[in-house]
Design a protein around this motif. Structure first.
Motif, PDB file in Angstrom:
ATOM      1  N   ARG A   8       0.820  -1.217   0.000  1.00  0.00           N
ATOM      2  CA  ARG A   8       0.000   0.000   0.000  1.00  0.00           C
ATOM      3  C   ARG A   8       0.849   1.261   0.000  1.00  0.00           C
ATOM      4  NH1 ARG A   8      -4.429  -1.040   4.605  1.00  0.00           N
ATOM      5  NH2 ARG A   8      -5.356   0.863   3.789  1.00  0.00           N
ATOM      6  N   VAL A   9       2.089   1.139   0.496  1.00  0.00           N
ATOM      7  CA  VAL A   9       2.985   2.308   0.475  1.00  0.00           C
ATOM      8  C   VAL A   9       4.149   2.087  -0.498  1.00  0.00           C
ATOM      9  CG1 VAL A   9       2.366   3.005   2.838  1.00  0.00           C
ATOM     10  CG2 VAL A   9       4.355   1.540   2.474  1.00  0.00           C
ATOM     11  N   ARG A  10       3.997   1.101  -1.375  1.00  0.00           N
ATOM     12  CA  ARG A  10       4.977   0.796  -2.430  1.00  0.00           C
ATOM     13  C   ARG A  10       6.353   0.444  -1.863  1.00  0.00           C
ATOM     14  NH1 ARG A  10       0.869   3.162  -4.265  1.00  0.00           N
ATOM     15  NH2 ARG A  10       0.658   5.028  -5.570  1.00  0.00           N
ATOM     16  N   LEU A  11       6.354  -0.330  -0.784  1.00  0.00           N
ATOM     17  CA  LEU A  11       7.636  -0.747  -0.200  1.00  0.00           C
ATOM     18  C   LEU A  11       7.791  -2.262  -0.162  1.00  0.00           C
ATOM     19  CD1 LEU A  11       8.198   1.626   2.888  1.00  0.00           C
ATOM     20  CD2 LEU A  11       9.436   1.641   0.718  1.00  0.00           C
ATOM     21  N   ASP A  12       6.875  -2.990  -0.775  1.00  0.00           N
ATOM     22  CA  ASP A  12       6.937  -4.446  -0.701  1.00  0.00           C
ATOM     23  C   ASP A  12       8.220  -4.999  -1.323  1.00  0.00           C
ATOM     24  OD1 ASP A  12       5.494  -3.260  -2.805  1.00  0.00           O
ATOM     25  OD2 ASP A  12       4.759  -5.195  -3.502  1.00  0.00           O
ATOM     26  N   THR A  13       8.772  -4.304  -2.315  1.00  0.00           N
ATOM     27  CA  THR A  13       9.999  -4.802  -2.947  1.00  0.00           C
ATOM     28  C   THR A  13      11.233  -4.582  -2.057  1.00  0.00           C
ATOM     29  OG1 THR A  13      10.206  -2.706  -4.076  1.00  0.00           O
ATOM     30  CG2 THR A  13       9.162  -4.503  -5.317  1.00  0.00           C
ATOM     31  N   LEU A  14      11.093  -3.772  -1.024  1.00  0.00           N
ATOM     32  CA  LEU A  14      12.232  -3.511  -0.117  1.00  0.00           C
ATOM     33  C   LEU A  14      12.053  -4.207   1.232  1.00  0.00           C
ATOM     34  CD1 LEU A  14      12.862   0.339  -0.521  1.00  0.00           C
ATOM     35  CD2 LEU A  14      13.801  -1.562  -1.849  1.00  0.00           C
ATOM     36  N   ALA A  15      11.131  -5.179   1.288  1.00  0.00           N
ATOM     37  CA  ALA A  15      10.717  -5.751   2.576  1.00  0.00           C
ATOM     38  C   ALA A  15      11.879  -6.196   3.463  1.00  0.00           C
ATOM     39  CB  ALA A  15       9.763  -6.920   2.338  1.00  0.00           C
ATOM     40  N   ASP A  16      12.896  -6.833   2.881  1.00  0.00           N
ATOM     41  CA  ASP A  16      13.950  -7.418   3.726  1.00  0.00           C
ATOM     42  C   ASP A  16      15.155  -6.503   3.920  1.00  0.00           C
ATOM     43  OD1 ASP A  16      12.711  -9.905   4.416  1.00  0.00           O
ATOM     44  OD2 ASP A  16      12.822 -10.372   2.269  1.00  0.00           O
ATOM     45  N   ARG A  17      15.059  -5.298   3.433  1.00  0.00           N
ATOM     46  CA  ARG A  17      16.182  -4.358   3.598  1.00  0.00           C
ATOM     47  C   ARG A  17      16.178  -3.781   5.026  1.00  0.00           C
ATOM     48  NH1 ARG A  17      17.135   0.116  -0.973  1.00  0.00           N
ATOM     49  NH2 ARG A  17      17.339  -1.800  -2.141  1.00  0.00           N
ATOM     50  N   PRO A  18      17.364  -3.691   5.644  1.00  0.00           N
ATOM     51  CA  PRO A  18      17.380  -3.033   6.966  1.00  0.00           C
ATOM     52  C   PRO A  18      16.934  -1.574   6.831  1.00  0.00           C
ATOM     53  CG  PRO A  18      19.484  -4.121   6.502  1.00  0.00           C
ATOM     54  CD  PRO A  18      18.696  -4.150   5.229  1.00  0.00           C
ATOM     55  N   VAL A  19      16.185  -1.111   7.790  1.00  0.00           N
ATOM     56  CA  VAL A  19      15.685   0.273   7.735  1.00  0.00           C
ATOM     57  C   VAL A  19      16.835   1.263   7.599  1.00  0.00           C
ATOM     58  CG1 VAL A  19      14.496   2.053   9.087  1.00  0.00           C
ATOM     59  CG2 VAL A  19      13.554  -0.248   8.945  1.00  0.00           C
TER      60      VAL A  19
END
Ligand SMILES: Nc1ncnc2c1ncn2[C@@H]1O[C@H](COP(=O)(O)OP(=O)(O)OP(=O)(O)O)[C@@H](O)[C@H]1O
Length: 249
Positions: A137-148
């Protein structure tokens, strides 16, 4: 003023810090599904009003009702469980955790699973899927496993919105969601805000007028802790007090 079906209703709210009267008798209602903008010059009391609604501050006097329930005396976590979600002006993420890990923690916030060891719960495929849906919903699903810690400022701001959405709020308080963002990121965030479902009510503080005015149907203008104008976007823009409040800055 009676609005029996209001999602949020504030009656004669006051907040003082010592002798400083920051909120001085605010009354207003936000209807279900409404997109309401809270405007006001610097120091008007906007963030203080958000803190009072969310429960981070205790009012000096007055009442706050969420869908007719008086939540004025409830602590923050109980108000969050009742459906008041918020983002902050200052980022409040776990930077060593992954993007999805932060959303999983937000999802767990209100559930009994939160008492189980986090490592085991976080691997639950159903929970992970749910977190990925929120991230989409916030277009971050492709970065899911990246450390913040390895995400951009704009991505962090979107993650904060995801964490608020994960708690399935009835009303979302957005405190300057576009602050500090690039032009491109502002476009991304305003598009995702426009896509949020209408069963979610939104109250937003935002200084980016192009985006804020496109988003808001109704606007409340706070000045020295008082709501001096409250109406439709067109009424508030046309009201000379709006211009005066900003020129007086
Ligand atoms: N905890 C506090 N103790 C004392 N004064 C405070 C406290 N929190 C806020 N204030 C004061 O209350 C006033 C309103 O602050 P607030 O942050 O609510 O304004 P704002 O409208 O959100 O401003 P901005 O647009 O600059 O974020 C300011 O004068 C501020 O210094």
């Amino acid at each position: 003023m009676t609005s029996p079906n209001a999602t949020l209703r504030i009656d004669d709210l006051h907040k003082s810090f010592g002798g400083l009267h920051v909120i001085q008798g605010v009354n207003f209602t936000v209807a279900p599904g409404e997109r309401r903008l809270l405007l006001g010059p610097n120091g008007a009391g906007k963030t203080t009003l958000f803190n009072l609604i969310a429960g981070d501050l205790k009012p000096t006097a007055g009442q706050i009702r969420l869908a007719d329930e008086d939540v004025s005396d409830l602590p923050t976590f109980r108000r969050a469980a009742r459906g008041i979600g918020r983002t902050f002006q200052i980022l409040t993420l776990f930077s060593r955790e992954s993007v999805i890990g932060n959303v999983i923690m937000a999802l767990l916030g209100g559930r009994p699973q939160r008492w189980k060891p986090y490592g085991a719960v976080a691997k639950d495929p159903a929970l992970r899927r749910e977190a990925l849906d929120v991230l989409a919903r916030v277009r971050l699903d492709t970065l899911a496993d990246r450390p913040v810690a390895e995400t951009s400022y704009g991505e962090k701001r979107r993650l904060e919105i995801a964490m608020a959405l994960a708690q399935a709020p009835r009303i979302l308080l957005l405190d300057e969601p576009l602050a500090g963002l690039s032009k491109e990121e502002r476009g991304t965030v305003s598009a995702l805000l426009a896509e949020l479902p209408r069963d979610l009510t939104i109250l937003m503080i935002e200084h980016d007028m192009d985006v804020a005015l496109a988003f808001a149907e109704k606007i409340a203008l706070l000045h020295h802790g008082r709501l001096i104008v409250d109406g439709t976007r067109e009424e508030v823009i046309a009201d000379p007090r709006t211009r005066e409040a900003y020129l007086a800055q």
